[in-house]
Design an enzyme around this catalytic site. Structure first.
Site, short mmCIF file in Angstrom:
data_model
loop_
_atom_site.label_atom_id
_atom_site.label_comp_id
_atom_site.label_asym_id
_atom_site.label_seq_id
_atom_site.Cartn_x
_atom_site.Cartn_y
_atom_site.Cartn_z
N LYS A 1 -19.16 -15.63 2.48
CA LYS A 1 -20.39 -14.79 1.80
C LYS A 1 -21.39 -14.46 1.09
O LYS A 1 -20.86 -13.77 0.70
CB LYS A 1 -20.70 -14.91 3.46
CG LYS A 1 -20.76 -15.13 4.72
CD LYS A 1 -21.08 -14.17 6.20
CE LYS A 1 -22.71 -14.74 5.89
NZ LYS A 1 -22.59 -13.43 6.73
N GLY B 1 -12.74 -4.22 -0.11
CA GLY B 1 -14.69 -2.81 0.39
C GLY B 1 -14.80 -1.59 -0.70
O GLY B 1 -16.57 -1.90 -1.13
N GLY C 1 -9.74 -8.34 -0.81
CA GLY C 1 -8.52 -9.14 -0.76
C GLY C 1 -7.70 -10.12 -0.53
O GLY C 1 -6.20 -10.72 -0.45
N ARG D 1 0.71 -0.65 0.17
CA ARG D 1 -0.06 0.87 -0.03
C ARG D 1 0.96 1.37 -0.25
O ARG D 1 0.41 2.10 0.05
CB ARG D 1 -1.00 -0.13 1.04
CG ARG D 1 -2.14 -0.92 0.53
CD ARG D 1 -3.13 -0.87 1.87
NE ARG D 1 -4.14 -1.66 1.33
CZ ARG D 1 -5.21 -2.33 2.59
NH1 ARG D 1 -4.69 -1.69 3.62
NH2 ARG D 1 -5.97 -2.53 1.86
P1 ADP Z 1 -11.86 -11.52 -1.00
O1 ADP Z 1 -11.18 -11.02 0.25
O2 ADP Z 1 -10.78 -11.73 -2.11
O3 ADP Z 1 -12.95 -10.29 -1.63
P2 ADP Z 1 -13.96 -13.46 0.33
O4 ADP Z 1 -13.10 -12.78 2.60
O5 ADP Z 1 -14.94 -13.60 0.85
O6 ADP Z 1 -12.43 -12.95 -0.79
O7 ADP Z 1 -13.61 -15.27 0.81
C1 ADP Z 1 -11.60 -15.96 1.30
C2 ADP Z 1 -11.86 -16.96 2.22
O8 ADP Z 1 -13.55 -17.79 1.46
C3 ADP Z 1 -10.53 -17.50 1.86
O9 ADP Z 1 -10.53 -17.12 3.32
C4 ADP Z 1 -11.09 -19.16 1.67
O10 ADP Z 1 -10.69 -19.92 2.79
C5 ADP Z 1 -12.62 -19.23 1.91
N1 ADP Z 1 -13.38 -19.91 1.13
C6 ADP Z 1 -13.10 -20.43 0.17
N2 ADP Z 1 -14.21 -21.63 0.05
C7 ADP Z 1 -14.82 -21.79 0.34
C8 ADP Z 1 -15.02 -23.09 0.82
N3 ADP Z 1 -15.34 -23.85 -0.18
N4 ADP Z 1 -15.49 -23.44 2.44
C9 ADP Z 1 -14.96 -22.49 3.16
N5 ADP Z 1 -13.83 -21.60 2.88
C10 ADP Z 1 -14.05 -21.18 2.05
MG MG Z 2 -11.51 -11.03 1.68
#
Ligand code: ADP
Ligand code: MG
Length: 386
Positions: free
Chosen positions: A194, A367, A344, A34
């Site tokens: 989620k 975000g 992230g 960053r």
């Molecule tokens: P980003 O930060 O890129 O937006 P998220 O925070 O939504 O991504 O999701 C990332 C997390 O989701 C990671 O820690 C990953 O381990 C978890 N994850 C992805 N697929 C699964 C799964 N099938 N079961 C449990 N956790 C998962």
């Molecule tokens: Mg995340």
């Protein structure tokens, strides 16, 4: 939106809101991504003989938490720029003002963590006025904080001539272009944990993209809504109804996994199986997309004109479940088209596979990027339009 080049900065005191919210370990900067991302703006201002006053938050301190001081960040910035960098333990007030007034053109003053002041997160006009009093003009380069209406990102922008820094302007341009005129086909790859966190971005891409490829734990509410067994997979009850609605509205554009990698628990030493289809047995968890799904998704990505990726395809932090995320990341890195990555954990996945510099744009604001793509005005950006 005004940009840096619209401002006269020569010999001026320029208050620059940067996003120096970096991870610290043992009092040192553990990852300076960053800080590096802000260098384009800092260097351009120094070349123009501006006198720089940098303001940032770091973490979420309750009061003056010494573990969240920006001093180590100022040290790292001095190493990276070779500039004359002064750090002050003040955020605003006479001590900061005296140091700001003493700056020579090209010199840099780093203020202490702006969240030491309770007025920062309440967008307090008095704090904004105190910040504005330090400077002649204001530049916001903190894209990662642009979705927050805080004193140093929003209120202060109305008190001085204001413009976007190089990074913030570029982030906004790239993300807006993704929505306004992407090269087609536009393929969105959405994973992570989620549905409810990503419902807005799913809506956006189900309206605008040619296909939306779903991975990660995101798929299970959709599978549950379709009546499949999800076993012990991560699947939140409150995500079922939104998933059902998305399927009903735009099921034609949604692509869900056709096979899965499952584990008997979420751990590096879990028992692992590749299953045909998507029925997850009781007590097993779906933890990655399967081989046939990978092949389909890679094909879609290779044929795309634009790819947007947010959210890993599986629990990629664990080697047995990293394959799907790695394959998708490699396909995106290798694609000749425009590739934009936000989030992230998606950024962390790219870094882990050594691919971070092989995409067109890796957003510094998880975000903020999602909110912009959801169509929400970003307060820190809107304040620069006035
Ligand atoms: P980003 O930060 O890129 O937006 P998220 O925070 O939504 O991504 O999701 C990332 C997390 O989701 C990671 O820690 C990953 O381990 C978890 N994850 C992805 N697929 C699964 C799964 N099938 N079961 C449990 N956790 C998962
Ligand atoms: Mg995340």
């Amino acid at each position: 939106m005004k940009v840096l080049d619209d401002l006269d900065v020569r010999d001026k005191r320029v208050l620059v809101r940067v996003d120096f919210n970096v991870p610290l370990e043992q009092g040192r900067v553990a990852d300076d991504t960053r800080i590096r991302a802000a260098l384009a703006t800092i260097e351009r201002l120094r070349e123009r003989r501006a006198r720089l006053i940098l303001v940032s938050h770091l973490g979420r301190p309750e009061g003056r938490d010494p573990a969240l001081s920006l001093r180590p960040v100022a040290d790292r910035l001095a190493e990276l720029t070779g500039a004359d960098v002064t750090f002050t333990t003040a955020v605003v007030g006479p001590e900061a003002a005296a140091l700001a007034d003493k700056l020579a053109p090209g010199d840099v003053l780093v203020l202490e963590n702006v969240r030491y002041q309770p007025g920062e997160t309440t967008n307090d006009p008095a704090l904004a006025a105190a910040l504005a009093a330090l400077a002649d003009v204001y530049v916001n380069d903190a894209f990662g904080a642009a979705h927050r209406a805080h004193a140093s990102t929003e209120a202060v922008a109305h008190l001085l001539p204001a413009a976007a820094g190089v990074l913030l302007a570029h982030e906004v341009d790239v993300l807006e272009a993704l929505l306004s005129d992407p090269a087609r086909p536009l393929v969105a790859v959405i994973g992570g944990a989620k549905v409810s966190d990503k419902i807005g971005v799913l809506h956006t891409f189900l309206q605008r993209a040619d296909s939306v490829l779903i991975g990660g734990a995101m798929c299970f509410p959709f599978f549950a809504a379709q009546g499949h067994a999800t076993g012990a997979s991560l699947c939140h009850e409150e995500d079922l109804e939104p998933a059902r609605q998305l399927l009903a509205q735009r099921g034609d554009r949604l692509e869900l996994p056709v096979d899965l990698v499952i584990g008997d628990r979420l751990g590096a030493t879990a028992e692992v199986r590749q299953i045909e289809g998507v029925e997850v047995p009781d007590e097993w968890m779906g933890l990655d997309i399967g081989e046939r799904t990978v092949a389909r998704y890679v094909e879609r990505i290779s044929a795309a004109g634009t790819v947007f990726w947010n959210g890993p395809m599986g629990a990629f932090e664990l080697d047995p479940f990293a394959g799907g995320t790695r394959a998708v990341a490699e396909a995106i890195a290798g694609a000749a088209c425009v590739t934009v990555v936000g989030g992230g954990d998606s950024a962390a996945a790219l870094a882990r596979f050594g691919l971070a510099d092989q995409v067109t744009h890796l957003s510094t604001g998880g975000g903020a990027a999602l909110e912009l793509l959801e169509g929400h005005p970003l307060p820190g950006v809107e304040a620069l339009r006035g």
